[in-house]
Scaffold this motif. Structure first.
Motif, PDB file in Angstrom:
ATOM      1  N   SER A   1     -25.862  26.370 -23.907  1.00 54.27           N
ATOM      2  CA  SER A   1     -26.292  27.755 -24.089  1.00 54.27           C
ATOM      3  C   SER A   1     -27.531  27.798 -24.966  1.00 54.27           C
ATOM      4  O   SER A   1     -27.652  27.064 -25.931  1.00 54.27           O
ATOM      5  N   SER A   2     -28.456  28.686 -24.618  1.00 55.81           N
ATOM      6  CA  SER A   2     -29.664  28.814 -25.431  1.00 55.81           C
ATOM      7  C   SER A   2     -29.452  29.778 -26.598  1.00 55.81           C
ATOM      8  O   SER A   2     -30.316  29.925 -27.446  1.00 55.81           O
ATOM      9  N   THR A   3     -28.299  30.444 -26.629  1.00 62.90           N
ATOM     10  CA  THR A   3     -27.995  31.366 -27.713  1.00 62.90           C
ATOM     11  C   THR A   3     -27.496  30.578 -28.914  1.00 62.90           C
ATOM     12  O   THR A   3     -26.530  29.825 -28.805  1.00 62.90           O
ATOM     13  N   PRO A   4     -28.166  30.722 -30.064  1.00 67.66           N
ATOM     14  CA  PRO A   4     -27.703  29.985 -31.245  1.00 67.66           C
ATOM     15  C   PRO A   4     -26.359  30.535 -31.720  1.00 67.66           C
ATOM     16  O   PRO A   4     -26.063  31.720 -31.547  1.00 67.66           O
ATOM     17  N   ARG A   5     -25.566  29.652 -32.281  1.00 63.74           N
ATOM     18  CA  ARG A   5     -24.267  30.065 -32.816  1.00 63.74           C
ATOM     19  C   ARG A   5     -24.473  30.778 -34.145  1.00 63.74           C
ATOM     20  O   ARG A   5     -25.237  30.311 -34.986  1.00 63.74           O
ATOM     21  N   PRO A   6     -23.789  31.886 -34.332  1.00 63.52           N
ATOM     22  CA  PRO A   6     -23.965  32.615 -35.596  1.00 63.52           C
ATOM     23  C   PRO A   6     -23.395  31.822 -36.767  1.00 63.52           C
ATOM     24  O   PRO A   6     -22.363  31.174 -36.652  1.00 63.52           O
ATOM     25  N   ARG A   7     -24.094  31.877 -37.881  1.00 63.71           N
ATOM     26  CA  ARG A   7     -23.672  31.174 -39.081  1.00 63.71           C
ATOM     27  C   ARG A   7     -22.758  32.086 -39.901  1.00 63.71           C
ATOM     28  O   ARG A   7     -22.836  33.301 -39.804  1.00 63.71           O
ATOM     29  N   PRO A   8     -21.884  31.497 -40.708  1.00 60.01           N
ATOM     30  CA  PRO A   8     -20.955  32.309 -41.510  1.00 60.01           C
ATOM     31  C   PRO A   8     -21.619  33.422 -42.328  1.00 60.01           C
ATOM     32  O   PRO A   8     -21.074  34.541 -42.361  1.00 60.01           O
ATOM     33  N   PRO A   9     -22.788  33.214 -42.974  1.00 59.70           N
ATOM     34  CA  PRO A   9     -23.377  34.334 -43.725  1.00 59.70           C
ATOM     35  C   PRO A   9     -23.730  35.537 -42.839  1.00 59.70           C
ATOM     36  O   PRO A   9     -23.538  36.688 -43.241  1.00 59.70           O
ATOM     37  N   GLU A  10     -24.224  35.260 -41.629  1.00 57.77           N
ATOM     38  CA  GLU A  10     -24.570  36.355 -40.707  1.00 57.77           C
ATOM     39  C   GLU A  10     -23.309  37.093 -40.266  1.00 57.77           C
ATOM     40  O   GLU A  10     -23.263  38.327 -40.243  1.00 57.77           O
TER      41      GLU A  10
ATOM     42  N   ALA B   1     -20.482  37.186 -41.885  1.00 54.74           N
ATOM     43  CA  ALA B   1     -19.953  37.886 -43.061  1.00 54.74           C
ATOM     44  C   ALA B   1     -20.670  39.217 -43.270  1.00 54.74           C
ATOM     45  O   ALA B   1     -20.042  40.236 -43.574  1.00 54.74           O
ATOM     46  N   ARG B   2     -21.975  39.222 -43.092  1.00 51.56           N
ATOM     47  CA  ARG B   2     -22.760  40.451 -43.257  1.00 51.56           C
ATOM     48  C   ARG B   2     -22.326  41.505 -42.237  1.00 51.56           C
ATOM     49  O   ARG B   2     -22.075  42.660 -42.582  1.00 51.56           O
ATOM     50  N   VAL B   3     -22.206  41.122 -40.987  1.00 52.85           N
ATOM     51  CA  VAL B   3     -21.829  42.070 -39.939  1.00 52.85           C
ATOM     52  C   VAL B   3     -20.371  42.514 -40.130  1.00 52.85           C
ATOM     53  O   VAL B   3     -20.049  43.688 -39.936  1.00 52.85           O
ATOM     54  N   THR B   4     -19.508  41.607 -40.538  1.00 51.81           N
ATOM     55  CA  THR B   4     -18.112  41.964 -40.788  1.00 51.81           C
ATOM     56  C   THR B   4     -18.010  42.964 -41.936  1.00 51.81           C
ATOM     57  O   THR B   4     -17.238  43.922 -41.880  1.00 51.81           O
ATOM     58  N   SER B   5     -18.827  42.770 -42.956  1.00 50.40           N
ATOM     59  CA  SER B   5     -18.856  43.706 -44.077  1.00 50.40           C
ATOM     60  C   SER B   5     -19.319  45.085 -43.609  1.00 50.40           C
ATOM     61  O   SER B   5     -18.755  46.114 -43.997  1.00 50.40           O
ATOM     62  N   GLN B   6     -20.333  45.106 -42.760  1.00 43.92           N
ATOM     63  CA  GLN B   6     -20.806  46.379 -42.203  1.00 43.92           C
ATOM     64  C   GLN B   6     -19.700  47.047 -41.390  1.00 43.92           C
ATOM     65  O   GLN B   6     -19.504  48.265 -41.477  1.00 43.92           O
ATOM     66  N   ALA B   7     -18.986  46.245 -40.601  1.00 40.63           N
ATOM     67  CA  ALA B   7     -17.891  46.790 -39.793  1.00 40.63           C
ATOM     68  C   ALA B   7     -16.797  47.371 -40.692  1.00 40.63           C
ATOM     69  O   ALA B   7     -16.256  48.453 -40.407  1.00 40.63           O
TER      70      ALA B   7
END
Length: 157
Positions: A3-12, A14-20
């Motif tokens: 896949s050409s889509t990079p795997r999300p890193r834990p900090p990213e 975590a940021r989106v989970t916090s927003q959610a």
């Protein structure tokens, strides 16, 4: 093929989970928690999972002092959500969620789920499936970590 889509890193993530989580708080804020405050709601959730704990243990779980926790429980007892019962030693009181407290949590969860359903119904099915898989993995990992932390705390106490 990779896949050409990079795997999300834990900090990213975590940021989106916090927003959610913040969006959930706003969404759930529309489902009233009256007559209890957020602090009192935390007490109800803790008692639901730790039936019969004493005031000191509850205060530790809240990161609070026993006198402050006692006042929280006084207010919850006044509205009929918490019961205090004598422990076997009779020198200590156990805290229990009352039937009325249990019913309150059932109703609150129902209102929150209704609010969530209105958002989830607008998401494409594939995204809902991915969200479900991700949340199941998150819940399992978080529960295991909390259990491991509690086991460690019990051994070192």
């Amino acid at each position: 093929m990779t896949s050409s889509t990079p795997r999300p890193r834990p900090p990213e993530v975590a940021r989106v989970t916090s927003q959610a989580a913040e969006l959930l708080e706003v969404l759930w804020g529309r489902a009233s928690t009256a007559p209890v405050s957020p602090s009192q709601l935390r007490v109800l959730f803790i008692l639901e999972h730790n039936e019969g704990i004493n005031l000191r243990t509850l205060a530790d779980a809240l990161g609070s002092t026993p006198p402050s926790t006692s006042r929280l429980c006084d207010r919850l007892q006044a509205v009929g959500f918490v019961e205090r019962r004598a422990a076997a030693s009779r020198r200590e009181l156990q805290l229990h969620l009352s039937r009325r407290g249990e019913s309150f949590l059932v109703g609150l969860r129902s209102r929150r789920e209704t609010a969530l359903q209105s958002v989830l119904e607008q998401m494409p099915a594939a995204q809902r499936s991915a969200l479900l898989r991700g949340l199941e993995g998150f819940c399992a990992t978080a529960a295991a970590q909390i259990h491991d932390d509690d086991t460690f705390d019990a051994r070192t106490a």
